[in-house]
Design an enzyme around this catalytic site. Structure first.
Site, PDB file in Angstrom:
ATOM      1  N   LYS A  25      -5.961  21.150  -1.926  1.00  0.00           N
ATOM      2  CA  LYS A  25      -4.686  20.614  -2.717  1.00  0.00           C
ATOM      3  C   LYS A  25      -3.907  22.100  -3.157  1.00  0.00           C
ATOM      4  O   LYS A  25      -2.844  22.135  -3.155  1.00  0.00           O
ATOM      5  CB  LYS A  25      -5.093  19.865  -3.734  1.00  0.00           C
ATOM      6  CG  LYS A  25      -3.659  19.216  -4.608  1.00  0.00           C
ATOM      7  CD  LYS A  25      -4.077  18.191  -5.241  1.00  0.00           C
ATOM      8  CE  LYS A  25      -4.972  18.352  -6.590  1.00  0.00           C
ATOM      9  NZ  LYS A  25      -5.046  17.138  -7.570  1.00  0.00           N
ATOM     10  N   SER A  26      -4.775  22.978  -3.695  1.00  0.00           N
ATOM     11  CA  SER A  26      -4.286  24.384  -4.192  1.00  0.00           C
ATOM     12  C   SER A  26      -3.559  25.137  -3.169  1.00  0.00           C
ATOM     13  O   SER A  26      -2.136  25.353  -3.487  1.00  0.00           O
ATOM     14  CB  SER A  26      -5.354  24.919  -4.825  1.00  0.00           C
ATOM     15  OG  SER A  26      -5.910  24.204  -5.887  1.00  0.00           O
ATOM     16  N   GLY A  98      -0.411  18.604 -12.375  1.00  0.00           N
ATOM     17  CA  GLY A  98       0.013  19.597 -13.209  1.00  0.00           C
ATOM     18  C   GLY A  98       0.131  20.935 -12.442  1.00  0.00           C
ATOM     19  O   GLY A  98       0.945  21.821 -12.892  1.00  0.00           O
ATOM     20  N   ARG A 126       0.542  16.215 -20.712  1.00  0.00           N
ATOM     21  CA  ARG A 126      -0.198  17.476 -20.451  1.00  0.00           C
ATOM     22  C   ARG A 126       0.771  18.616 -21.099  1.00  0.00           C
ATOM     23  O   ARG A 126       2.117  18.471 -20.696  1.00  0.00           O
ATOM     24  CB  ARG A 126      -0.507  17.445 -19.330  1.00  0.00           C
ATOM     25  CG  ARG A 126      -1.722  16.514 -18.772  1.00  0.00           C
ATOM     26  CD  ARG A 126      -1.874  16.609 -17.279  1.00  0.00           C
ATOM     27  NE  ARG A 126      -2.549  17.946 -17.051  1.00  0.00           N
ATOM     28  CZ  ARG A 126      -2.940  18.318 -15.899  1.00  0.00           C
ATOM     29  NH1 ARG A 126      -2.672  17.582 -14.670  1.00  0.00           N
ATOM     30  NH2 ARG A 126      -3.684  19.267 -15.758  1.00  0.00           N
ATOM     31  N   SER A 171      -6.755  30.739 -16.538  1.00  0.00           N
ATOM     32  CA  SER A 171      -5.943  29.680 -15.992  1.00  0.00           C
ATOM     33  C   SER A 171      -5.101  29.976 -14.653  1.00  0.00           C
ATOM     34  O   SER A 171      -4.200  30.934 -15.016  1.00  0.00           O
ATOM     35  CB  SER A 171      -4.627  29.080 -17.010  1.00  0.00           C
ATOM     36  OG  SER A 171      -4.040  28.013 -16.319  1.00  0.00           O
ATOM     37  N   ASP A 324     -12.793  21.706 -11.895  1.00  0.00           N
ATOM     38  CA  ASP A 324     -12.525  20.427 -11.518  1.00  0.00           C
ATOM     39  C   ASP A 324     -13.842  19.771 -11.078  1.00  0.00           C
ATOM     40  O   ASP A 324     -13.744  18.381 -10.781  1.00  0.00           O
ATOM     41  CB  ASP A 324     -11.538  20.578 -10.361  1.00  0.00           C
ATOM     42  CG  ASP A 324     -10.183  20.760 -10.722  1.00  0.00           C
ATOM     43  OD1 ASP A 324      -9.789  20.499 -11.983  1.00  0.00           O
ATOM     44  OD2 ASP A 324      -9.465  21.200  -9.877  1.00  0.00           O
ATOM     45  N   ARG A 400     -10.508  12.373 -10.766  1.00  0.00           N
ATOM     46  CA  ARG A 400     -11.600  12.708 -10.509  1.00  0.00           C
ATOM     47  C   ARG A 400     -12.704  11.966 -11.437  1.00  0.00           C
ATOM     48  O   ARG A 400     -13.980  11.952 -11.214  1.00  0.00           O
ATOM     49  CB  ARG A 400     -11.609  14.253 -11.084  1.00  0.00           C
ATOM     50  CG  ARG A 400     -10.758  15.160 -10.092  1.00  0.00           C
ATOM     51  CD  ARG A 400     -11.206  16.358 -10.188  1.00  0.00           C
ATOM     52  NE  ARG A 400     -10.147  17.359  -9.430  1.00  0.00           N
ATOM     53  CZ  ARG A 400      -9.860  17.617  -8.258  1.00  0.00           C
ATOM     54  NH1 ARG A 400     -10.777  17.086  -7.536  1.00  0.00           N
ATOM     55  NH2 ARG A 400      -8.679  18.258  -7.791  1.00  0.00           N
TER      56      ARG A 400
END
Length: 445
Positions: A25-26, A98, A126, A171, A324, A400
């Site tokens: 996904k990233s 996000g 968020r 992050s 995650d 998740r």
């Protein structure tokens, strides 16, 4: 998602087979964004077609790029060139993602356009201030709800100034947003991180032709610097299978006696493999085969066999490489022999849900002894046998959480039900079908 979809997972036999989980996904998000600001065509093989990534594709179209899927599943992005994104006529709906929201804020902040971002009920809760604060230092403006929450308006500029910014928390999303803003900013923009986070943005920027350097500082921190206003050229990208998605069938196979599965083409970026390191320390039988490189990203096939797991201490400095994966690690720890202590989980509290609280509550409902420490640690006391289960798990729209407890349900004495599995499609389309194809028993409740 428009319809609630309760799911139930029951005790299963061995999991056996060879599968490929959906694309990372990233990397999928980043390939669409960078393809949109490159010159020429970017061809993407294996793009994750979950809802999160499809929201990114739709946003890039609204910003002027072309992003289309061929009949054979290959995506083609025709970019507009750096600095040429167009002001969208509609609100940019980022759904549940996000990553998409924060990265795209950085990208559009360096363009002289105004964009309104929104998302679903979960995303709109968020915090975004961690991204907007450094981007405001560069010269962008933001108008949003308290805490910088969505819906939020970005007033961008092509007159941003470069900054050197030390991340207050580890992050990759914040780092990436600043680097993407630095692309259309003269000079060099630097992000300093005390703990290494995912470096997919840096790797892909280099693949498209940008100059990105990483230097170790005297205090041990890493300084990541991008040189502004490069000429980005469309590229071919092969998206590896997502290691975060691979974690779910992997852990399920570890828990069921007689299991042996092969997970094909999994991304092995060393800043994403903390779960594998931890499970191997716990006694997991995982071997890495056919190791190779795809566009700067290491890839391998994972052979996984049932294993008797034992409790370990997971250090806090491993958190960025597996942030995650803690929910599914907790499922593994619930079946392990002895105590597993996971340290440094503060970041879990600001994910799609307060994942730390959600995991702890779900474990307790399944009969697992656990404690949450004042230092945001999670301690799980395993007996060496799967827990009773038999619980209804509240997911709070968190994919998740849903998948992790469905994995635990394949081993628990009584079925485990999640109140809503619809949001699994955001990151892992076909999850139920893939798991059942290996031998799991997951059905609509």
């Amino acid at each position: 998602m428009s319809q609630v979809k309760p799911l139930r997972s029951s005790f299963s036999g061995p999991l056996v087979g060879t599968v490929q989980v959906p694309g990372d996904k990233s990397i999928s998000h980043r390939s669409l964004m960078l393809g949109a600001i490159a010159v020429g065509e970017t061809v993407i093989h294996g793009l994750l077609e979950g809802e999160d990534v499809l929201h990114t594709a739709a946003a890039m179209r609204l910003l002027g790029a072309q992003a289309d899927r061929d009949s054979d599943g290959v995506w083609r992005v025709r970019g507009v060139g750096l600095g040429a994104l167009q002001e969208p006529a509609q609100v940019l709906d980022m759904g549940n993602s996000g990553t998409a929201a924060r990265l795209l804020m950085g990208l559009v902040a360096a363009h002289p356009i105004t964009c309104v971002f929104t998302g679903d009920a979960s995303l709109n809760k968020r915090p975004m201030a961690r991204v907007t604060k450094p981007l405001e230092q560069m010269g962008a403006r933001f108008v949003g709800r308290s805490g910088g929450r969505l819906p939020l308006t970005v007033v961008g500029s092509d007159q941003l100034v470069p900054i050197t910014y030390r991340l207050p928390v580890a992050s990759a999303q914040v780092k990436s947003a600043i680097l993407l803003a630095g692309l259309n900013t003269p000079g060099t923009t630097t992000v300093i991180e005390a703990e290494p986070t995912r470096d997919h943005t840096e790797t892909m920027l280099r693949h498209f032709g940008a100059t990105v350097t990483t230097e170790r500082q005297e205090d041990g921190a890493l300084a990541v610097t991008v040189t502004g206003q490069p000429e980005l050229t469309g590229r071919s990208i092969h998206v590896p299978a997502d290691p975060s998605s691979a974690a779910f069938p992997l852990v399920a196979a570890l828990l069921r006696p007689g299991s042996e599965i092969v997970l094909k083409d999994v991304g092995m970026n060393p800043r994403r493999t903390g779960l594998y390191d931890t499970l191997i320390e716990m006694g997991a039988d995982i071997t890495f085969e056919n190791q190779r490189d795809e566009a700067g990203e290491p890839v391998a096939d994972l052979r996984v066999k049932h294993s008797r797991l034992r409790g370990v201490v997971v250090p806090a400095d491993r958190a960025p490489s597996m942030i995650d994966e803690y929910p599914v690690l907790a499922a593994a720890a619930a079946c392990a022999e002895g105590t597993t202590v996971m340290l440094g989980l503060k970041e879990l509290r600001v994910k799609e849900s307060d994942r730390l609280a959600m995991v702890a509550d779900g474990l307790a409902a399944c009969g697992v002894s656990r404690e949450v420490g004042a230092d945001d640690s999670l301690t799980v006391h395993g007996t060496g046998e799967p827990p009773k289960g038999g619980a209804l798990i509240a997911t709070a729209m968190d994919h998740r959480i849903a998948m992790s407890f469905l994995v635990l349900g394949t081993a628990s004495a009584e079925p485990i039900q999640v109140d809503d599995g619809a949001f699994i499609e955001t990151s892992f389309p076909g999850f139920v079908e893939l798991m059942n194809g290996l031998g799991a028993k997951i059905s609509e409740a």
